[in-house]
Design a protein around this motif. Structure first.
Motif, PDB file in Angstrom:
ATOM      1  N   PRO A  86      -5.454  21.638  -1.791  1.00 57.55           N
ATOM      2  CA  PRO A  86      -6.686  22.427  -1.640  1.00 57.55           C
ATOM      3  C   PRO A  86      -7.940  21.747  -2.167  1.00 57.55           C
ATOM      4  CG  PRO A  86      -4.894  23.843  -2.379  1.00 57.55           C
ATOM      5  CD  PRO A  86      -4.374  22.430  -2.424  1.00 57.55           C
ATOM      6  N   GLN A  87      -7.788  20.836  -3.133  1.00 55.72           N
ATOM      7  CA  GLN A  87      -8.947  20.144  -3.701  1.00 55.72           C
ATOM      8  C   GLN A  87      -9.342  18.900  -2.894  1.00 55.72           C
ATOM      9  OE1 GLN A  87      -6.155  21.000  -5.561  1.00 55.72           O
ATOM     10  NE2 GLN A  87      -7.126  22.876  -6.286  1.00 55.72           N
ATOM     11  N   ALA A  88      -8.553  18.567  -1.873  1.00 55.46           N
ATOM     12  CA  ALA A  88      -8.791  17.340  -1.092  1.00 55.46           C
ATOM     13  C   ALA A  88      -8.855  16.136  -2.016  1.00 55.46           C
ATOM     14  CB  ALA A  88     -10.055  17.447  -0.242  1.00 55.46           C
ATOM     15  N   GLY A  89      -7.828  16.004  -2.868  1.00 56.59           N
ATOM     16  CA  GLY A  89      -7.766  14.876  -3.793  1.00 56.59           C
ATOM     17  C   GLY A  89      -7.728  13.546  -3.059  1.00 56.59           C
ATOM     18  N   VAL A  90      -8.229  12.522  -3.725  1.00 56.21           N
ATOM     19  CA  VAL A  90      -8.265  11.171  -3.161  1.00 56.21           C
ATOM     20  C   VAL A  90      -7.522  10.226  -4.106  1.00 56.21           C
ATOM     21  CG1 VAL A  90      -9.735   9.202  -2.564  1.00 56.21           C
ATOM     22  CG2 VAL A  90     -10.438  11.526  -1.944  1.00 56.21           C
ATOM     23  N   ALA A  91      -6.609   9.443  -3.560  1.00 55.77           N
ATOM     24  CA  ALA A  91      -5.943   8.403  -4.345  1.00 55.77           C
ATOM     25  C   ALA A  91      -6.986   7.348  -4.703  1.00 55.77           C
ATOM     26  CB  ALA A  91      -4.807   7.781  -3.540  1.00 55.77           C
ATOM     27  N   THR A  92      -7.258   7.201  -6.000  1.00 57.49           N
ATOM     28  CA  THR A  92      -8.418   6.422  -6.426  1.00 57.49           C
ATOM     29  C   THR A  92      -8.073   5.366  -7.472  1.00 57.49           C
ATOM     30  OG1 THR A  92      -9.773   8.419  -6.100  1.00 57.49           O
ATOM     31  CG2 THR A  92     -10.772   6.595  -7.306  1.00 57.49           C
ATOM     32  N   PRO A  93      -8.261   4.089  -7.151  1.00 59.78           N
ATOM     33  CA  PRO A  93      -8.107   3.057  -8.178  1.00 59.78           C
ATOM     34  C   PRO A  93      -9.143   3.264  -9.284  1.00 59.78           C
ATOM     35  CG  PRO A  93      -8.129   2.087  -5.976  1.00 59.78           C
ATOM     36  CD  PRO A  93      -8.553   3.505  -5.826  1.00 59.78           C
ATOM     37  N   ILE A  94      -8.695   3.151 -10.534  1.00 59.16           N
ATOM     38  CA  ILE A  94      -9.608   3.274 -11.670  1.00 59.16           C
ATOM     39  C   ILE A  94      -9.345   2.134 -12.642  1.00 59.16           C
ATOM     40  CG2 ILE A  94      -9.772   5.787 -11.451  1.00 59.16           C
ATOM     41  CD1 ILE A  94      -7.914   5.998 -13.900  1.00 59.16           C
ATOM     42  N   GLU A  95     -10.320   1.877 -13.489  1.00 60.48           N
ATOM     43  CA  GLU A  95     -10.144   0.897 -14.551  1.00 60.48           C
ATOM     44  C   GLU A  95      -9.362   1.538 -15.690  1.00 60.48           C
ATOM     45  OE1 GLU A  95     -10.998  -2.238 -14.269  1.00 60.48           O
ATOM     46  OE2 GLU A  95     -11.985  -1.928 -12.326  1.00 60.48           O
ATOM     47  N   TRP A  96      -8.643   0.714 -16.421  1.00 55.85           N
ATOM     48  CA  TRP A  96      -7.872   1.250 -17.545  1.00 55.85           C
ATOM     49  C   TRP A  96      -8.766   1.935 -18.571  1.00 55.85           C
ATOM     50  CZ3 TRP A  96      -2.818   1.977 -17.652  1.00 55.85           C
ATOM     51  CH2 TRP A  96      -2.025   1.244 -16.751  1.00 55.85           C
ATOM     52  N   GLU A  97      -9.979   1.440 -18.708  1.00 52.42           N
ATOM     53  CA  GLU A  97     -10.904   2.023 -19.676  1.00 52.42           C
ATOM     54  C   GLU A  97     -11.322   3.436 -19.293  1.00 52.42           C
ATOM     55  OE1 GLU A  97     -10.613  -2.179 -20.035  1.00 52.42           O
ATOM     56  OE2 GLU A  97     -11.206  -0.979 -18.287  1.00 52.42           O
ATOM     57  N   GLU A  98     -11.122   3.803 -18.038  1.00 50.66           N
ATOM     58  CA  GLU A  98     -11.494   5.140 -17.575  1.00 50.66           C
ATOM     59  C   GLU A  98     -10.420   6.188 -17.850  1.00 50.66           C
ATOM     60  OE1 GLU A  98     -13.679   5.270 -13.612  1.00 50.66           O
ATOM     61  OE2 GLU A  98     -12.616   3.359 -13.436  1.00 50.66           O
TER      62      GLU A  98
ATOM     63  N   CYS B 218      -1.795   4.988   0.191  1.00 50.79           N
ATOM     64  CA  CYS B 218      -2.826   3.951   0.204  1.00 50.79           C
ATOM     65  C   CYS B 218      -4.015   4.364  -0.654  1.00 50.79           C
ATOM     66  CB  CYS B 218      -3.294   3.715   1.641  1.00 50.79           C
ATOM     67  SG  CYS B 218      -4.407   2.310   1.811  1.00 50.79           S
ATOM     68  N   PRO B 219      -4.557   3.442  -1.453  1.00 49.20           N
ATOM     69  CA  PRO B 219      -5.795   3.739  -2.169  1.00 49.20           C
ATOM     70  C   PRO B 219      -6.881   4.246  -1.218  1.00 49.20           C
ATOM     71  CG  PRO B 219      -4.872   1.699  -2.980  1.00 49.20           C
ATOM     72  CD  PRO B 219      -4.035   2.100  -1.792  1.00 49.20           C
ATOM     73  N   TYR B 220      -7.595   5.271  -1.670  1.00 46.32           N
ATOM     74  CA  TYR B 220      -8.684   5.948  -0.958  1.00 46.32           C
ATOM     75  C   TYR B 220      -8.195   6.870   0.150  1.00 46.32           C
ATOM     76  CZ  TYR B 220     -11.241   2.636  -3.735  1.00 46.32           C
ATOM     77  OH  TYR B 220     -11.693   1.918  -4.803  1.00 46.32           O
ATOM     78  N   SER B 221      -6.886   7.080   0.217  1.00 40.59           N
ATOM     79  CA  SER B 221      -6.350   8.062   1.151  1.00 40.59           C
ATOM     80  C   SER B 221      -6.591   9.461   0.613  1.00 40.59           C
ATOM     81  CB  SER B 221      -4.850   7.837   1.345  1.00 40.59           C
ATOM     82  OG  SER B 221      -4.288   8.866   2.132  1.00 40.59           O
ATOM     83  N   LEU B 222      -6.904  10.379   1.517  1.00 37.41           N
ATOM     84  CA  LEU B 222      -6.957  11.803   1.175  1.00 37.41           C
ATOM     85  C   LEU B 222      -5.550  12.333   0.987  1.00 37.41           C
ATOM     86  CD1 LEU B 222      -9.711  13.030   3.650  1.00 37.41           C
ATOM     87  CD2 LEU B 222      -9.803  13.304   1.169  1.00 37.41           C
ATOM     88  N   ARG B 223      -5.427  13.429   0.248  1.00 29.70           N
ATOM     89  CA  ARG B 223      -4.153  14.092   0.045  1.00 29.70           C
ATOM     90  C   ARG B 223      -4.238  15.533   0.528  1.00 29.70           C
ATOM     91  NH1 ARG B 223      -0.929  11.032  -3.162  1.00 29.70           N
ATOM     92  NH2 ARG B 223       0.628  11.868  -1.712  1.00 29.70           N
ATOM     93  N   PRO B 224      -3.130  16.080   1.005  1.00 24.58           N
ATOM     94  CA  PRO B 224      -3.149  17.429   1.584  1.00 24.58           C
ATOM     95  C   PRO B 224      -3.006  18.521   0.523  1.00 24.58           C
ATOM     96  CG  PRO B 224      -0.979  16.477   1.847  1.00 24.58           C
ATOM     97  CD  PRO B 224      -1.827  15.418   1.202  1.00 24.58           C
TER      98      PRO B 224
ATOM     99  N   ILE C 262      -4.218  12.989   7.779  1.00 26.80           N
ATOM    100  CA  ILE C 262      -4.916  13.223   6.523  1.00 26.80           C
ATOM    101  C   ILE C 262      -4.687  12.050   5.572  1.00 26.80           C
ATOM    102  CG2 ILE C 262      -4.964  14.642   4.429  1.00 26.80           C
ATOM    103  CD1 ILE C 262      -6.327  16.013   6.744  1.00 26.80           C
ATOM    104  N   GLY C 263      -3.429  11.625   5.454  1.00 26.93           N
ATOM    105  CA  GLY C 263      -3.093  10.578   4.503  1.00 26.93           C
ATOM    106  C   GLY C 263      -2.425   9.384   5.141  1.00 26.93           C
TER     107      GLY C 263
END
Length: 270
Positions: free
Chosen positions: A236-248, A228-234, A106-107
């Motif tokens: 219930p929401q199937a979260g994704v490790a996601t790089p974001i901009e500071w402005e976000e 790792c960025p874009y890895s799924l997490r275990p 998964i991750g």
């Protein structure tokens, strides 16, 4: 018979995320779609695989050693350890990525160094771990740490973990060993903690954190890993490790802001 990137997917209809009715084939399809995004972060780095072959509601496990049955196209390297050596996987191709997913991965968790200089990291990570669900405190802490690091001349980046917190990370030149870097990072973490003692703590024991954000610098060590960025997490929401901009940062309400169901449209806009 279901084949993806030349890999036969065994039990493609097996449910891995029961709350979302997401199957192993769905997971494989996800990783194909994000392959061009995740592979640069995986490339040439030893991996720890977070495997859930029977779905996330079962007991998963972390796997560092590469089994003997892995095919030849799965790249491995010998990693020196205190006990001897480990044979670990690294993933540089879509086919390898999907094969590892077919193993119930998964991750993906990566070293902070690359295979040609295992003892010299090229990346520093601070993990902000909140007490309970106090994500607003994590956001506040992230901005303070960003300013601290910028004053140090660094260019920090931000990532949701897909679980509960945030990662702040930046690149470094591969000139120092993990032991040397670890001492420097520890000093910075303690300095940040002293500047914001009501918000941040480096206390490793949860019971002693007094409802503060845990500023975790400990993963900056040999053989330690970071999701790792874009890895799924275990979860219930199937979260994704996601790089974001500071402005976000002020626009998101959770470390699981991006997940399996909404990450692809986000990437298509980028």
């Amino acid at each position: 018979m279901t084949k993806i990137e030349g890999v036969q997917i065994s039990h493609p209809d097996k449910i891995l995320y029961p709350d979302l009715n997401v199957t192993k084939q769905d997971i494989a399809n996800y990783y194909v779609k994000v392959a061009d995004y995740i592979l640069p972060f995986l490339k040439n780095r030893p991996l720890t695989l977070h495997r859930y072959p029977d779905g996330i509601n079962s007991s998963g496990f972390y796997q560092k050693n590469a089994p003997d049955y892995f095919p030849d196209f799965i790249k491995t390297l010998s990693v020196p350890t205190q006990e001897g050596t480990n044979t670990q996987v690294y993933c540089n191709s879509k086919k390898s990525l999907i094969y590892l997913v077919n193993q119930g991965t998964i991750g993906f968790h990566v070293w902070l160094s690359q295979r040609d200089k295992l003892d010299k990291p090229d990346k520093i990570v601070f993990d902000l771990d909140p007490p309970h669900s106090q994500f607003s405190k994590v956001k506040e802490a992230a901005l303070l740490i960003r300013e601290y690091l910028k004053k140090k001349g660094e260019n920090p980046h931000l990532m949701t973990t897909g679980q509960s917190g945030l990662h702040i990370y930046y690149k470094i030149r591969r000139t120092k060993t993990f032991d040397e870097v670890r001492e420097e990072v520890k000093k910075m973490a303690k300095d940040i903690e002293s500047q914001h003692p009501d918000l941040l703590t480096t206390e490793t024991l949860k019971k002693n954190r007094d409802n503060k954000i845990f500023l975790d610098y400990l993963r900056n060590a040999y053989a330690q890993t970071s999701v790792c960025p874009y890895s799924l997490r275990p979860n219930p929401q199937a979260g994704v490790a996601t790089p974001i901009e500071w402005e976000e940062l002020d626009k998101i309400d959770s470390a699981q802001e991006y997940h399996l169901k909404n990450i692809i449209p986000r990437l298509k806009k980028s």
